[in-house]
Design an enzyme around this catalytic site. Structure first.
Site, mmCIF file in Angstrom:
data_model
loop_
_atom_site.group_PDB
_atom_site.id
_atom_site.type_symbol
_atom_site.label_atom_id
_atom_site.label_comp_id
_atom_site.label_asym_id
_atom_site.label_seq_id
_atom_site.Cartn_x
_atom_site.Cartn_y
_atom_site.Cartn_z
ATOM 1 N N SER A 142 25.097 84.412 39.297
ATOM 2 C CA SER A 142 24.518 85.628 39.864
ATOM 3 C C SER A 142 25.634 86.578 40.258
ATOM 4 C CB SER A 142 23.679 85.288 41.101
ATOM 5 O OG SER A 142 23.382 86.451 41.855
ATOM 6 N N TYR A 158 22.362 81.374 49.175
ATOM 7 C CA TYR A 158 22.180 81.498 47.724
ATOM 8 C C TYR A 158 23.502 81.802 47.035
ATOM 9 C CZ TYR A 158 20.443 83.416 43.279
ATOM 10 O OH TYR A 158 20.218 83.671 41.953
#
Length: 257
Positions: A142, A158
């Site tokens: 990501s 995350y």
């Protein structure tokens, strides 16, 4: 003829990756967790491209199931392709979500850890003896974990796991190089997928008003689509990517540029 394992291929980026690989002549073992209908849809799309697909259930957050999953892969390779190795691995399964640092519980932290980092780590370890020399791995990370990415409040857990996946990518590229195995990562920006958060909420379905705001932050003027990412993954796995390893490619259309 190549065979790829695409983890988390019942929708979104994983589904696109499976189809893009099929268009390039690769057969696919695809995994799903709860969305069997989506997995069958992916398998049908792969077969529409003239390739072979096998769908297997896998919960990436449960490492204790990995030996049995490896046994299923061995059986599929033997019965479907009459071989004992596969060529490409895409670690894509995951879930999204956010919680401010002070609100992140150990339970949520551990769920991110199990699915986003420990799962890919030990699944790759379990499957590595079956991965052919000269093969390739792509980890889906990501841009929230990139030093050049936009830092958003609420992604401490995350992004921490995705940062760990980025480090794993580089180290594995070094360790597996003697076998000719390339290891890379892709880091999508905001992408229109059905990925849900820890509570099962699908972000873009629940909050469609966020799309124009994200598009406005993106140099190319829109949010990403699964095919934008799937094409890059397929390219990295293919002959075009033969001299690329230990890289993390941001695929975000210039998000926060």
């Amino acid at each position: 003829m190549s065979v790829a394992i695409v983890v988390g291929a019942s929708s979104g980026i994983g589904q696109s990756t499976a189809v893009q690989l099929a268009r390039r002549g690769t057969d696919v073992i695809l995994t799903y967790s709860g969305n069997e209908a989506g997995a069958l849809e992916t398998a049908a799309a792969v077969e529409k491209e003239g390739r072979v697909a096998v769908a297997l259930r896998l919960d990436v957050g449960r490492t204790e199931t990995f030996p049995a999953f490896r046994g299923q892969v061995v059986t599929a390779l033997r019965d479907t392709w009459q071989r004992d190795t596969f060529d490409h691995l895409v670690n894509n399964a995951g879930f999204g979500g956010m919680a401010r640092f002070e609100d992140t519980t150990e339970e949520l932290f551990d769920k991110f850890l199990r699915v986003l980092l420990r799962g890919p780590y030990f699944l790759t370890q379990q499957l590595l003896p079956l991965l052919a020399d000269g093969g390739a791995i792509v980890n889906v990370s990501s841009n929230s974990a990139l030093s050049s990415g936009l830092v958003e409040a609420g992604y401490s857990a995350y992004a921490t796991m995705k940062g760990g996946l980025n480090v794993l990518t580089r180290v594995l590229a070094k360790e597996l190089a003697p076998r000719g195995i390339r290891v890379n990562a892709v880091s999508p920006g905001p992408t229109r997928t059905r990925i849900s958060d820890a509570s099962g909420v699908v972000a873009f379905e629940a909050f469609p008003e966020a799309i124009p705001m994200l598009a406005a932050k993106t140099a190319l003027g829109r949010i990403g689509e699964p095919d934008d990412i799937g094409m890059v993954i397929a390219t990295l796995l293919g002959e075009e990517g033969r001299w690329i390893t230990a890289q993390n490619i941001e695929v975000s259309g210039g998000y926060d540029l």
